[in-house]
Design a protein around this motif. Structure first.
Motif, PDB file in Angstrom:
ATOM      1  N   ILE A 129     -47.531   9.070  28.157  1.00  0.00           N
ATOM      2  CA  ILE A 129     -47.596   8.031  29.522  1.00  0.00           C
ATOM      3  C   ILE A 129     -47.974   6.180  28.985  1.00  0.00           C
ATOM      4  CG2 ILE A 129     -49.879   7.592  30.891  1.00  0.00           C
ATOM      5  CD1 ILE A 129     -48.745  10.449  30.730  1.00  0.00           C
ATOM      6  N   HIS A 130     -47.011   5.541  30.126  1.00  0.00           N
ATOM      7  CA  HIS A 130     -47.059   4.443  29.937  1.00  0.00           C
ATOM      8  C   HIS A 130     -47.279   3.601  30.973  1.00  0.00           C
ATOM      9  CE1 HIS A 130     -44.526   0.948  29.224  1.00  0.00           C
ATOM     10  NE2 HIS A 130     -44.348   0.359  30.205  1.00  0.00           N
ATOM     11  N   PHE A 131     -48.496   2.715  30.903  1.00  0.00           N
ATOM     12  CA  PHE A 131     -49.554   2.148  31.234  1.00  0.00           C
ATOM     13  C   PHE A 131     -49.627   0.693  31.537  1.00  0.00           C
ATOM     14  CE2 PHE A 131     -54.263   4.072  30.507  1.00  0.00           C
ATOM     15  CZ  PHE A 131     -53.680   5.191  30.914  1.00  0.00           C
ATOM     16  N   ASP A 132     -48.772  -0.045  32.231  1.00  0.00           N
ATOM     17  CA  ASP A 132     -47.608  -1.159  33.425  1.00  0.00           C
ATOM     18  C   ASP A 132     -49.138  -2.444  33.255  1.00  0.00           C
ATOM     19  OD1 ASP A 132     -44.873   0.828  34.126  1.00  0.00           O
ATOM     20  OD2 ASP A 132     -45.578  -1.295  32.655  1.00  0.00           O
ATOM     21  N   VAL A 133     -49.576  -2.720  32.131  1.00  0.00           N
ATOM     22  CA  VAL A 133     -50.450  -3.572  32.761  1.00  0.00           C
ATOM     23  C   VAL A 133     -51.060  -4.565  32.667  1.00  0.00           C
ATOM     24  CG1 VAL A 133     -53.109  -4.550  31.546  1.00  0.00           C
ATOM     25  CG2 VAL A 133     -52.163  -2.037  30.928  1.00  0.00           C
ATOM     26  N   VAL A 173     -49.584   1.592  25.981  1.00  0.00           N
ATOM     27  CA  VAL A 173     -50.097   0.525  27.275  1.00  0.00           C
ATOM     28  C   VAL A 173     -49.297  -0.921  26.621  1.00  0.00           C
ATOM     29  CG1 VAL A 173     -51.886  -1.292  27.636  1.00  0.00           C
ATOM     30  CG2 VAL A 173     -52.257   1.337  26.886  1.00  0.00           C
ATOM     31  N   HIS A 174     -48.339  -1.437  27.777  1.00  0.00           N
ATOM     32  CA  HIS A 174     -47.525  -2.499  27.933  1.00  0.00           C
ATOM     33  C   HIS A 174     -47.936  -3.183  28.492  1.00  0.00           C
ATOM     34  CE1 HIS A 174     -43.584  -3.455  30.657  1.00  0.00           C
ATOM     35  NE2 HIS A 174     -43.826  -4.486  29.701  1.00  0.00           N
ATOM     36  N   LEU A 175     -48.598  -4.183  27.673  1.00  0.00           N
ATOM     37  CA  LEU A 175     -49.436  -5.460  28.207  1.00  0.00           C
ATOM     38  C   LEU A 175     -48.024  -7.039  28.607  1.00  0.00           C
ATOM     39  CD1 LEU A 175     -52.450  -5.991  24.953  1.00  0.00           C
ATOM     40  CD2 LEU A 175     -52.301  -4.877  27.895  1.00  0.00           C
ATOM     41  N   MET A 176     -48.271  -6.937  29.914  1.00  0.00           N
ATOM     42  CA  MET A 176     -47.872  -8.009  30.986  1.00  0.00           C
ATOM     43  C   MET A 176     -48.878  -8.741  31.045  1.00  0.00           C
ATOM     44  SD  MET A 176     -45.112  -5.979  33.151  1.00  0.00           S
ATOM     45  CE  MET A 176     -46.837  -4.148  33.058  1.00  0.00           C
ATOM     46  N   VAL A 177     -49.687  -9.927  29.974  1.00  0.00           N
ATOM     47  CA  VAL A 177     -50.884 -10.512  30.543  1.00  0.00           C
ATOM     48  C   VAL A 177     -50.087 -11.854  29.360  1.00  0.00           C
ATOM     49  CG1 VAL A 177     -52.113  -8.470  30.422  1.00  0.00           C
ATOM     50  CG2 VAL A 177     -52.263  -9.110  28.587  1.00  0.00           C
ATOM     51  N   VAL A 223     -37.016   1.180  26.755  1.00  0.00           N
ATOM     52  CA  VAL A 223     -36.256   0.523  27.777  1.00  0.00           C
ATOM     53  C   VAL A 223     -36.945   1.407  29.404  1.00  0.00           C
ATOM     54  CG1 VAL A 223     -33.973   2.640  28.541  1.00  0.00           C
ATOM     55  CG2 VAL A 223     -34.416   0.018  28.872  1.00  0.00           C
ATOM     56  N   ASP A 224     -37.455  -0.211  29.423  1.00  0.00           N
ATOM     57  CA  ASP A 224     -38.284   0.090  31.094  1.00  0.00           C
ATOM     58  C   ASP A 224     -37.622  -0.289  31.818  1.00  0.00           C
ATOM     59  OD1 ASP A 224     -41.938  -0.871  31.207  1.00  0.00           O
ATOM     60  OD2 ASP A 224     -40.717  -0.237  32.609  1.00  0.00           O
ATOM     61  N   GLY A 225     -37.465   0.326  33.078  1.00  0.00           N
ATOM     62  CA  GLY A 225     -37.162  -0.730  34.356  1.00  0.00           C
ATOM     63  C   GLY A 225     -36.091  -0.118  34.902  1.00  0.00           C
TER      64      GLY A 225
HETATM   65 ZN    ZN Z   1     -43.661  -1.311  31.188  1.00  0.00          ZN
END
Ligand code: ZN
Ligand code: DX5
Length: 224
Positions: free
Chosen positions: A33-37, A66-70, A179-181
């Motif tokens: 489960i991918h979490f887009d933070v 967990v994908h941290l976009m922070v 890969v994501d997007g």
């Molecule tokens: Zn992501």
């Protein structure tokens, strides 16, 4: 290539029944489960924090990715690790000390990785290969689900796959290539052929009437 893994992103899930959505995609055959933070600082959007990870953790033993976009990154690492994250990836541009942040993630018992935006060169990984358990390539500019796949990512994926294979040949530890997007049924086969082993998909899965069917179609497209 390592066995293919599907990692639905909850960014596109129905948040009025998030637990049910997670249970259903996993029952339908998803692996992670991918979490887009997102923090409305590193990317122009704001999603959720450790509490959502804490809420989902008890309902599954599947990998929480967990994908941290922070930015900054470090303070959130122990919080997500305590909340049950298994994998934590971050954007190297968002940390003043990438080597230290990767060590911090592993010190908290999680798998560690770097996320590469479309314009971020893969050379950022050169001096930290031994600290990586996963590399995540963005095939859209981060911030929103439902965007179109950026085709130039395919060549970058092949480059990343070659770097990982060289690392393995030299006796290095395994590194997943995610890969994501904009990943869809009609492009996932080409993305696999370019070298990916883990596939994030948000809008291609959530919102569809039948999760079993869409996941089976994605697996079929990968196998072809
Ligand atoms: Zn992501
Ligand atoms: C962008 C997000 C999205 C999401 C996947 O910041 O990381 O890429 O996970 O969204 P879809 O699959 O809808 O493009």
């Amino acid at each position: 290539l390592p066995k293919a893994r599907l990692a639905p992103s909850i960014l596109s899930a129905d948040f009025t029944r998030l637990g049910e959505e997670v249970t259903n995609v996993l029952k339908a055959g998803a692996d992670w489960i991918h979490f887009d933070v997102m923090d409305n600082h590193f990317v122009p959007n704001l999603t959720f924090g450790p509490m959502i990870c804490e809420a989902i953790r008890p309902i599954t033993d599947a990998t929480i990715d967990v994908h941290l976009m922070v930015e900054p990154v470090d303070a959130l690492v122990p919080m997500f690790a305590k909340a049950g994250a298994n994998v934590i990836t971050f954007h190297p541009e968002a940390s003043r000390h990438v080597h230290r942040t990767l060590a911090l993630i592993r010190d908290h018992g999680c798998k560690a990785g770097l996320v590469f935006n479309p314009a971020t060169p893969l050379s950022w990984m050169d001096h930290v290969m031994d600290q990586l358990d996963i590399i995540l390539l963005m095939s859209v500019n981060p911030g929103f689900g439902g965007q179109s796949f950026i085709e130039s990512t395919l060549a970058k994926l092949t480059d990343a796959r070659q770097r990982i294979d060289r690392h393995l040949d030299a006796g290095g530890q395994p590194i997943a290539l995610e890969v994501d997007g904009g990943v869809k049924v009609d492009n996932i086969g080409r993305i696999r052929a370019a070298g990916a082993d883990t596939f994030v998909a948000g809008s291609a899965i959530f919102g569809k009437p039948d999760y079993v069917a869409i996941i089976a179609q994605m697996r079929q497209a990968i196998a072809n």
